[in-house]
Design an enzyme around this catalytic site. Structure first.
Site, PDB file in Angstrom:
ATOM      1  N   CYS A 261       0.833  -1.207   0.000  1.00 49.30           N
ATOM      2  CA  CYS A 261       0.000   0.000   0.000  1.00 49.30           C
ATOM      3  C   CYS A 261       0.864   1.252   0.000  1.00 49.30           C
ATOM      4  CB  CYS A 261      -0.927   0.009   1.209  1.00 49.30           C
ATOM      5  SG  CYS A 261      -2.030  -1.419   1.333  1.00 49.30           S
TER       6      CYS A 261
ATOM      7  N   SER B 238      -1.485  10.710  -5.082  1.00 50.74           N
ATOM      8  CA  SER B 238      -0.039  10.484  -4.980  1.00 50.74           C
ATOM      9  C   SER B 238       0.312   9.183  -5.672  1.00 50.74           C
ATOM     10  CB  SER B 238       0.377  10.427  -3.503  1.00 50.74           C
ATOM     11  OG  SER B 238       1.694   9.961  -3.357  1.00 50.74           O
TER      12      SER B 238
ATOM     13  N   ILE C 214      -4.935  -0.972  -5.006  1.00 53.48           N
ATOM     14  CA  ILE C 214      -4.191  -1.950  -4.203  1.00 53.48           C
ATOM     15  C   ILE C 214      -4.529  -3.375  -4.643  1.00 53.48           C
ATOM     16  CG2 ILE C 214      -3.691  -2.786  -1.888  1.00 53.48           C
ATOM     17  CD1 ILE C 214      -2.730   0.132  -2.629  1.00 53.48           C
TER      18      ILE C 214
ATOM     19  N   GLN D 271      -1.574  -9.463 -33.541  1.00 45.75           N
ATOM     20  CA  GLN D 271      -1.753  -9.031 -34.930  1.00 45.75           C
ATOM     21  C   GLN D 271      -1.543 -10.200 -35.892  1.00 45.75           C
ATOM     22  OE1 GLN D 271      -2.756  -6.038 -35.778  1.00 45.75           O
ATOM     23  NE2 GLN D 271      -2.532  -6.113 -38.001  1.00 45.75           N
TER      24      GLN D 271
ATOM     25  N   GLU E  78       4.588  -0.232 -10.364  1.00 43.37           N
ATOM     26  CA  GLU E  78       5.948  -0.336  -9.814  1.00 43.37           C
ATOM     27  C   GLU E  78       6.829   0.824 -10.296  1.00 43.37           C
ATOM     28  OE1 GLU E  78       5.561  -2.274  -7.617  1.00 43.37           O
ATOM     29  OE2 GLU E  78       5.712  -4.415  -8.031  1.00 43.37           O
TER      30      GLU E  78
ATOM     31  N   ARG F 139      18.597  10.848 -14.639  1.00 42.54           N
ATOM     32  CA  ARG F 139      19.230  11.481 -13.458  1.00 42.54           C
ATOM     33  C   ARG F 139      20.579  10.835 -13.163  1.00 42.54           C
ATOM     34  NH1 ARG F 139      15.515  10.318  -9.520  1.00 42.54           N
ATOM     35  NH2 ARG F 139      14.169  11.951 -10.354  1.00 42.54           N
TER      36      ARG F 139
END
Length: 415
Positions: free
Chosen positions: A159, A165, A192, A371, A398, A410
């Protein structure tokens, strides 16, 4: 009446397709070819891979269409899988786990997903939750929760996501106010897996100030006062596992149910997700592997313009591309799994790269396999469409694949 007999017979043949797919997977998985998923594995790994493939073909593939259509959460099938050690694959043996590596885990989830990607994906989330309790819990918590979760006598849910969020997980609002030896939990979680049907909830909540350092991790048990659930969501795929909101209204949770220290929750959540990304990428690999085999079979038996589709060079090239992308994705996932197991500094970014590449590529492989089936691929009597629907969400959960790109960028640009 006679005019309806032929269509009825054809419909019965189509409904046998999932069982035919199971026989195909069981009979063809060991072929010596560029597609062989056992290439490069140790003898032990080949053995438990075979166990997982056999279980997928005999206990999952014949029923995956029914689980999808009727939205059945196959509890007893998963408990059978747990008897083979698949309920706590990378959990320590002293609390009932199998004690296997992250690479071993990836191999198992890939094999199981050839039978039902949706069910295996839930099992991967369950495994992640048990690992979090095993790794960050104290001895009392490990022995209280892990044995019944590893046996799948009880099931777990993760959770983190909230209605407001998702990708910005550090902004979560669910709050836990400390009052003596308890926390009073208020807020809600969204999307969840297993919500309402599972027994244990690993919940990220805010015990401190804003940002990641104010987040802690609590383990809740179904039946606690103040814990409730929303309606069962209607989804495109992943229908063999229920999805609901999890709601906390002055929910009283003992302080003894907190994993780690206050403020450690975000770190726990992210470490869990590194493995979760490998797990879900592995589930995509299994769906893609099954879809390539189904496409290969269809091209061989289906005739158009007087000859098998397999004689068409365009389709030959597309099949070659599918197989190449699958093998590339598999190698990438297994490389990231080794890095995570070894605790390498670059493990988190490699997990993100593998999740991004494998889930994107494997969805493309499954979609191309559909396809190649033409109109038949769009019928729910054919397994390929279910693989397409079930793994589409792997590009979202995930950590969305957009977030995976942010993590990789980053890492490349820092310093």
């Amino acid at each position: 009446a006679e005019s309806g007999a032929a269509p009825a017979a054809m419909a019965m043949a189509w409904r046998a397709a999932p069982r035919a797919a199971a026989r195909l997977l069981l009979g063809r998985r060991g072929i010596a070819s560029c597609l062989d998923p056992s290439t490069g594995l140790t003898e032990d790994q080949k053995e438990f891979q075979k166990v997982a493939f056999d279980f997928a073909a005999k206990e999952m593939a014949p029923y995956m269409a029914e689980w999808d259509e009727k939205e059945i959460f196959p509890v007893e099938t998963m408990r059978k899988a747990a008897q083979l050690g698949f309920g706590g694959i990378y959990v320590k043996p002293d609390v009932g786990g199998s004690g296997l590596s992250r690479l071993d885990t990836s191999i198992i989830f890939e094999a199981l997903s050839t039978g039902c990607a949706s069910t295996t994906a839930y099992m991967s989330i369950h495994n992640m939750c048990v690992w979090m309790i095993d790794t960050f819990g104290n001895e009392e918590q490990r022995r209280r929760f892990c044995p019944s979760l590893c046996s799948m006598e009880k099931f777990a849910s993760y959770c983190l996501t909230e209605p407001g969020s998702g990708s910005d997980a550090a902004s979560l609002l669910t709050s836990a106010q400390r009052k003596g030896d308890t926390y009073v939990l208020n807020g809600s979680k969204a999307f969840i897996s297993g919500g309402g049907d599972t027994d244990v909830y690993v919940v990220m909540c805010r015990t401190g100030g804003p940002g990641p350092k104010g987040i802690s991790c609590l383990v809740l048990e179904k039946g606690m006062p103040g814990l409730s659930f929303g309606k069962k969501e209607k989804k495109v795929g992943w229908n063999s596992q229920p999805t609901r909101a999890v709601i906390f209204e002055d929910c009283i949770v003992p302080v003894g149910n907190r994993l780690g220290a206050e403020g450690q929750g975000f770190s726990i959540a992210m470490q869990g997700l590194n493995g979760g990304r490998i797990n879900i990428a592995s589930c995509s690999l299994g769906a893609a592997h099954a879809s390539v085999l189904l496409a290969q079979e269809h091209l061989t038996v289906r005739k158009q313009f007087g000859e098998p589709l397999a004689n068409n060079q365009y389709l030959q090239f597309r099949l070659a591309e599918m197989a190449t992308r699958l093998v590339a994705a598999r190698l990438m996932v297994r490389n990231a799994a080794r890095a995570l197991q070894d605790g390498r500094e670059d493990a988190a970014v490699l997990c993100s790269m593998a999740k991004l590449f494998a889930t994107d590529e494997c969805f493309g492989i499954c979609n191309q396999a559909l396809q190649m089936h033409g109109g038949y691929g769009y019928l729910k009597d054919y397994a390929v469409q279910q693989f397409v629907r079930d793994i589409r969400v792997h590009q979202i959960l995930e950590g969305t694949n957009e977030v995976m790109r942010m993590i990789v960028a980053r890492n490349l640009l820092q310093g």
